[in-house]
Design a protein around this motif. Structure first.
Motif, short mmCIF file in Angstrom:
data_model
loop_
_atom_site.label_atom_id
_atom_site.label_comp_id
_atom_site.label_asym_id
_atom_site.label_seq_id
_atom_site.Cartn_x
_atom_site.Cartn_y
_atom_site.Cartn_z
N SER A 49 19.54 30.33 -20.38
CA SER A 49 20.05 30.40 -19.01
C SER A 49 19.85 29.15 -18.16
O SER A 49 19.25 29.20 -17.07
CB SER A 49 19.43 31.62 -18.29
OG SER A 49 19.53 32.76 -19.09
N ASN A 99 21.14 25.76 -15.86
CA ASN A 99 22.03 25.65 -14.72
C ASN A 99 23.09 24.58 -14.96
O ASN A 99 22.77 23.48 -15.42
CB ASN A 99 21.22 25.34 -13.47
CG ASN A 99 20.17 26.42 -13.22
OD1 ASN A 99 20.46 27.61 -13.33
ND2 ASN A 99 18.94 26.01 -12.94
N TYR A 140 21.06 35.06 -5.89
CA TYR A 140 20.49 35.20 -7.24
C TYR A 140 20.12 36.66 -7.52
O TYR A 140 20.46 37.23 -8.56
CB TYR A 140 19.26 34.29 -7.29
CG TYR A 140 18.58 34.11 -8.63
CD1 TYR A 140 19.30 33.74 -9.76
CD2 TYR A 140 17.20 34.27 -8.74
CE1 TYR A 140 18.65 33.55 -10.98
CE2 TYR A 140 16.55 34.07 -9.95
CZ TYR A 140 17.28 33.72 -11.07
OH TYR A 140 16.63 33.52 -12.26
N ASP A 162 17.85 38.25 -22.16
CA ASP A 162 18.32 37.18 -21.28
C ASP A 162 17.50 35.94 -21.63
O ASP A 162 16.28 35.94 -21.48
CB ASP A 162 18.06 37.66 -19.83
CG ASP A 162 18.67 36.76 -18.78
OD1 ASP A 162 18.39 35.54 -18.80
OD2 ASP A 162 19.38 37.30 -17.90
N GLN A 207 8.90 32.88 -12.03
CA GLN A 207 9.85 33.87 -11.49
C GLN A 207 9.33 35.31 -11.58
O GLN A 207 10.10 36.26 -11.47
CB GLN A 207 11.20 33.72 -12.19
CG GLN A 207 11.89 32.41 -11.83
CD GLN A 207 13.36 32.37 -12.21
OE1 GLN A 207 14.04 33.38 -12.23
NE2 GLN A 207 13.86 31.19 -12.51
N ASP A 234 21.52 39.42 -10.22
CA ASP A 234 20.66 40.03 -11.24
C ASP A 234 20.72 41.56 -11.18
O ASP A 234 20.61 42.22 -12.21
CB ASP A 234 19.21 39.53 -11.10
CG ASP A 234 18.89 38.45 -12.14
OD1 ASP A 234 19.53 38.48 -13.22
OD2 ASP A 234 18.03 37.59 -11.90
N HIS A 253 22.44 33.73 -19.44
CA HIS A 253 22.79 34.01 -18.04
C HIS A 253 22.86 32.68 -17.29
O HIS A 253 21.97 32.31 -16.53
CB HIS A 253 21.70 34.92 -17.47
CG HIS A 253 21.97 35.47 -16.10
ND1 HIS A 253 22.76 36.57 -15.87
CD2 HIS A 253 21.52 35.09 -14.88
CE1 HIS A 253 22.79 36.85 -14.58
NE2 HIS A 253 22.06 35.95 -13.95
N HIS A 309 13.73 25.66 -20.02
CA HIS A 309 14.85 26.33 -20.69
C HIS A 309 14.70 26.26 -22.20
O HIS A 309 15.10 27.18 -22.92
CB HIS A 309 16.17 25.69 -20.27
CG HIS A 309 16.47 25.84 -18.81
ND1 HIS A 309 16.63 24.76 -17.97
CD2 HIS A 309 16.59 26.93 -18.02
CE1 HIS A 309 16.86 25.19 -16.74
NE2 HIS A 309 16.84 26.51 -16.74
N1 ARG Z 1 19.18 29.84 -14.22
C1 ARG Z 1 17.85 30.26 -13.89
C2 ARG Z 1 16.91 29.04 -13.81
O1 ARG Z 1 17.18 28.04 -14.41
C3 ARG Z 1 17.28 31.21 -14.91
C4 ARG Z 1 18.01 32.53 -15.05
C5 ARG Z 1 17.17 33.57 -15.70
N2 ARG Z 1 17.86 34.81 -15.90
C6 ARG Z 1 18.06 35.71 -14.94
N3 ARG Z 1 18.74 36.80 -15.25
N4 ARG Z 1 17.63 35.57 -13.73
O2 ARG Z 1 15.90 29.13 -13.13
#
Ligand code: ARG
Length: 563
Positions: free
Chosen positions: A121, A123, A307, A118, A335, A311, A158, A132
């Motif tokens: 990803s 937004n 979220y 992954d 995270q 996941d 993702h 990113h």
């Molecule tokens: N879109 C999320 C962000 O920008 C990151 C996603 C990461 N991948 C996942 N499977 N949670 O914070």
């Protein structure tokens, strides 16, 4: 070939049953100072059983060891120091690199097994951030390392393409937006609408109600809402794609959060069946206190999933679809709690493979030591960073090599390569400052420095006019080349270490080390002078270039032949 094995084979007969092979292999060291030999065996471990001082043991053992395969074996205090036979070592090493070419270092550790990653990803409707970028280049390099070791990576983007923010975005677009604006510059304008929404809804709270209604419509498959969402998504993706093209990164899947919409019910039902869902103020959560973690929110009181729910669905989907041995998530360190929760819930659901879920965190890119924050508008626009890097590279090429043929192509490879290399040369958990001038320098610990070293090697080979043979009966018997030869020989181990720690920096640091070592050699040795060793020297140069190109390739950095 593993020269360490020679040391093990020499020690085994004289140690007898005192030390087993695995322990022996662990005990053998590589001395920091090469004057102490290429390998060393510390004898302390034997002192107890032999009732002797380590110094005495070392001296006694040296007298018994068969020294024939080595240049010499000597006792230095409590250590036995092994000096490899340089002629044999260099012959074998050069031949391996030159005959195997870009497959040198390939090893079958993964037996073709699948490993989803992954990565990236970003937004939808927001700029792709430096975070990113880090996820993209670290993930891409890990994928290349996996391929090199015969795993099958699956690169998954993702995308953050679902959530209540799309209700707000639709409202904002309908009130203040225009099709032409979005088409012209989707990310900037979508972000602008979104920011405006948050300014306006302070005085007009009814906007929030509208946004909720639009998101509900979207969830229920309303035509207008869906069409707008799809359009925002595809316009954003087009922008992201420009950056991926510049970086040379491709994905196997763009299944983002929205992909799991029709898989939410199953997850919630599974959790309910296992009695893991707890009601809390109308919402449904999973209690994780026994893991010392905060409760995880699965469903809000209005029924919306989150979220985490997505996941969970994604993890299960990936297991079913790819039958992975490991499932990697290259996502920022902030995270970490989320991924601990994810693993813990999967574990409580009874999935043994929860242990194969691996979060690969990384630190922040800072500016003068401070975090870059979107809220304060201190986003660095990635496309601009890359273009600025290319411009800087171009300037330097103009100054150094004004007659170079495809300057624009090379400037692109150097500029983009510099940004990628800068990201990968530090341990991924380290925070680091981003200063473009620093990043694109041709000297120091930079990508362009490694690329430049390789281009120099290539130019030597061109100038020589010699067709360098891959195989030869001899190697290169020159102490000045010894460090390089040892580095070349170590490359397969370097790849293993990078893989074991999911740490591309191991390879970046190695490439810097090899480049430095080669430049030192080049400064002291007249490579192109025919002193009877010309072919041998050129074989060394070619081997260095082969491995530098390979190492840069594993980082996702190009190797221009001239620059
Ligand atoms: N879109 C999320 C962000 O920008 C990151 C996603 C990461 N991948 C996942 N499977 N949670 O914070």
């Amino acid at each position: 070939m593993e020269f360490k094995q020679q040391v093990i084979s020499a020690l085994q007969p004289v140690l007898g049953d005192n030390v087993d092979e695995a322990t022996l292999s662990k005990l053998i060291e590589v001395p920091k100072n090469s004057e102490m030999g290429d390998y060393a065996f510390p004898t302390f471990i034997l002192a107890k059983s032999l009732h002797q001082a380590p110094q005495q043991i070392a001296a006694d053992l040296v007298a018994k060891i068969d020294q024939a395969p080595f240049e010499k074996v000597v006792a230095t205090g409590p250590y036995i120091n092994f000096f490899l036979n340089k002629a044999a070592f260099s012959q074998v090493t050069l031949q391996e690199v030159l005959t195997q070419k870009q497959t040198y270092g390939d090893q079958d550790l993964g037996e073709g097994k699948s490993v989803p990653i992954d990565m990236s990803s970003p937004n939808i409707a927001k700029p792709i951030s430096m975070g990113h970028l880090r996820s993209t280049v670290i993930g891409n390099s890990i994928a290349k390392i996996l391929t090199k070791t015969n795993y099958q990576p699956v690169k998954i983007n993702h995308l953050g393409d679902w959530g209540t923010q799309f209700g707000k975005l639709i409202v904002a677009y309908k009130k203040w937006g225009s099709e032409a604006e979005v088409k012209a510059d989707p990310i900037t304008n979508l972000l602008r609408y979104y920011v405006k929404f948050h300014k306006e809804d302070v005085a007009h709270p009814e906007l929030d109600e509208e946004a909720r209604e639009w998101f509900k419509k979207l969830e229920d498959g309303d035509q207008e809402a869906t069409a707008l969402w799809q359009w925002f998504r595809s316009e954003s993706l087009k922008e992201f794609q420009k950056i991926y093209d510049m970086l040379g990164v491709e994905f196997d899947s763009f299944n983002g959060e929205a992909f799991y919409n029709d898989k939410m019910d199953e997850v919630v039902n599974l959790l309910a069946e296992k009695h893991l869902l707890v009601k809390s103020q109308g919402a449904e959560i999973v209690d994780l206190s026994k893991y010392n973690l905060n409760p995880a929110l699965i469903r809000k009181s209005d029924g919306a999933t989150l979220y985490m729910t997505r996941d969970l669905a994604a993890a299960i989907y990936r297991k079913r679809t790819y039958h992975f041995v490991k499932s990697l998530y290259v996502v920022g360190n902030e995270q970490s709690e989320h991924f601990k929760q994810l693993k813990a819930i999967l574990k409580d659901m009874g999935y043994a493979w929860a242990d194969d879920i691996i979060h690969i965190p990384f630190g922040l890119i800072t500016e003068n030591g401070k975090k870059l924050s979107t809220r304060q508008g201190r986003v660095i626009l990635l496309e601009k960073v890359l273009n600025d890097a290319i411009d800087l590279a171009k300037q330097q090429i103009e100054a150094k090599n004004p007659t170079l043929a495809n300057k624009d192509q090379v400037a692109k490879e150097v500029g983009v390569g510099a940004v990628i290399f800068h990201d990968l040369k530090n341990d991924r958990m380290d925070n680091f400052d981003f200063n473009l001038e620093e990043v694109v320098r041709f000297e120091g610990e930079t990508g362009p420095y490694v690329q430049y070293t390789n281009a120099r090697a290539q130019s030597i080979l061109r100038k020589s006019g010699v067709d360098v043979p891959d195989t030869a009966e001899t190697g290169l018997d020159d102490p000045a080349a010894w460090e390089i030869l040892k580095l070349l020989n170590d490359y397969p181990n370097v790849i293993q270490r990078a893989l074991a720690a999911y740490e591309p920096s191991v390879i970046a640091k190695y490439s810097l080390h090899l480049a430095k070592s080669f430049n030192k050699y080049y400064a002291h040795t007249r490579v192109l002078v025919d002193d009877g060793q010309l072919t041998a020297k050129l074989r060394l140069v070619k081997a260095v270039s082969t491995v530098l190109e390979n190492a840069l390739g594993l980082l996702g950095v190009a190797s221009p032949k001239e620059m």
